[in-house]
Enzyme design. Sequence first.
Site, PDB file in Angstrom:
ATOM      1  N   LYS A 139     108.729  42.954  35.987  1.00  0.00           N
ATOM      2  CA  LYS A 139     107.864  43.350  37.086  1.00  0.00           C
ATOM      3  C   LYS A 139     108.778  43.603  38.270  1.00  0.00           C
ATOM      4  O   LYS A 139     109.500  42.707  38.716  1.00  0.00           O
ATOM      5  CB  LYS A 139     106.853  42.256  37.435  1.00  0.00           C
ATOM      6  CG  LYS A 139     106.002  42.647  38.646  1.00  0.00           C
ATOM      7  CD  LYS A 139     105.163  41.515  39.195  1.00  0.00           C
ATOM      8  CE  LYS A 139     104.444  42.008  40.463  1.00  0.00           C
ATOM      9  NZ  LYS A 139     103.676  40.930  41.137  1.00  0.00           N
ATOM     10  N   TYR A 145     110.785  38.668  36.437  1.00  0.00           N
ATOM     11  CA  TYR A 145     110.096  38.919  37.698  1.00  0.00           C
ATOM     12  C   TYR A 145     111.148  39.203  38.764  1.00  0.00           C
ATOM     13  O   TYR A 145     111.844  38.292  39.212  1.00  0.00           O
ATOM     14  CB  TYR A 145     109.239  37.702  38.056  1.00  0.00           C
ATOM     15  CG  TYR A 145     108.300  37.887  39.233  1.00  0.00           C
ATOM     16  CD1 TYR A 145     108.141  39.109  39.874  1.00  0.00           C
ATOM     17  CD2 TYR A 145     107.555  36.813  39.694  1.00  0.00           C
ATOM     18  CE1 TYR A 145     107.273  39.254  40.943  1.00  0.00           C
ATOM     19  CE2 TYR A 145     106.676  36.944  40.761  1.00  0.00           C
ATOM     20  CZ  TYR A 145     106.548  38.169  41.384  1.00  0.00           C
ATOM     21  OH  TYR A 145     105.683  38.305  42.446  1.00  0.00           O
TER      22      TYR A 145
END
Length: 301
Positions: free
Chosen positions: A174, A144
């Site tokens: 992400k 992330y």
Amino acid sequence: MPTQHPLSGVYAAAVTPLKSDFTLDFESIPLLLKFFASRGCHGIVLFGTTGEGPSFSPAEREAWMRAVSECRSLVPGFRLIAGTGTPSISESIELTKLSFDLGLDGALVVPPYYFRKATDDGLFNWFSELIHKAVPSSGHILGYHFPAVAGIGFSIELLSRLKETFPNQFAGIKDSSHDADLARTLGETFGSDLAVFSGTDTYVQLALQNFAAGCITAPANILSPGLREIWDLMNAGKDASEAQANVKKRRDILDKYPPFPPTLKALLHRLHGFPRWTVKAPLVDLAPELEEMVVSEFEKL
């Protein structure tokens, strides 16, 4: 053309339903899953930033993950990814292992955000321990990358090292950097080898043009039909510019009413009939006058 990794697609970084007494609203899970599936989402992420992940204890996360996984049969083929990263490596290992034990499709792991000056070597060692102890050989985790909030992220060198060492288990990231140049750099550097999920609604078309595997966004809680339209058009080799422009209009409205969790919960209540869910401290519910303003702006579109 979007990359067809097993996790590829459109995901909502789902809100976490909370009753007025701040307990989890388990009764809303079936309706929420059906809502997201009916509006074009390939899946959802639990306990991301929009899901207020850091505000929940490991026990609360476990209870919610178990309850959601038990309801997934209501939406066949719908994917579940859990946010499992914390500053504690042991806690992150336990949550990540649990996500795979429950049959979830993957885990989204933020780096240990308290230690903002950790080196690439330190982060590589942290993720290596996590993967060795918690991720099955067939499992997939996503890093992330949200440095503006977490204070720490992934360098290109670190991504290359993790992908080379764990080619299947470290599936991708992400990217919530909101940096168009990084979206291009990721595509140029990794092509389709790294599953990149855009965290910025306004860049989804650009990201897909640069080999991204899809998107995971907060506004997808209410904007998923538009994001799915972009996805479908790109997969069909068609121009998605108009669909992207329509998504941008709505994202621009939301950007005026931060932070996202209380605003999205208010809109889910007002526009789609969900219960009036609250948020955990330190967040506060959207002020009534701001709620009227954001609802009015959406109703005018």
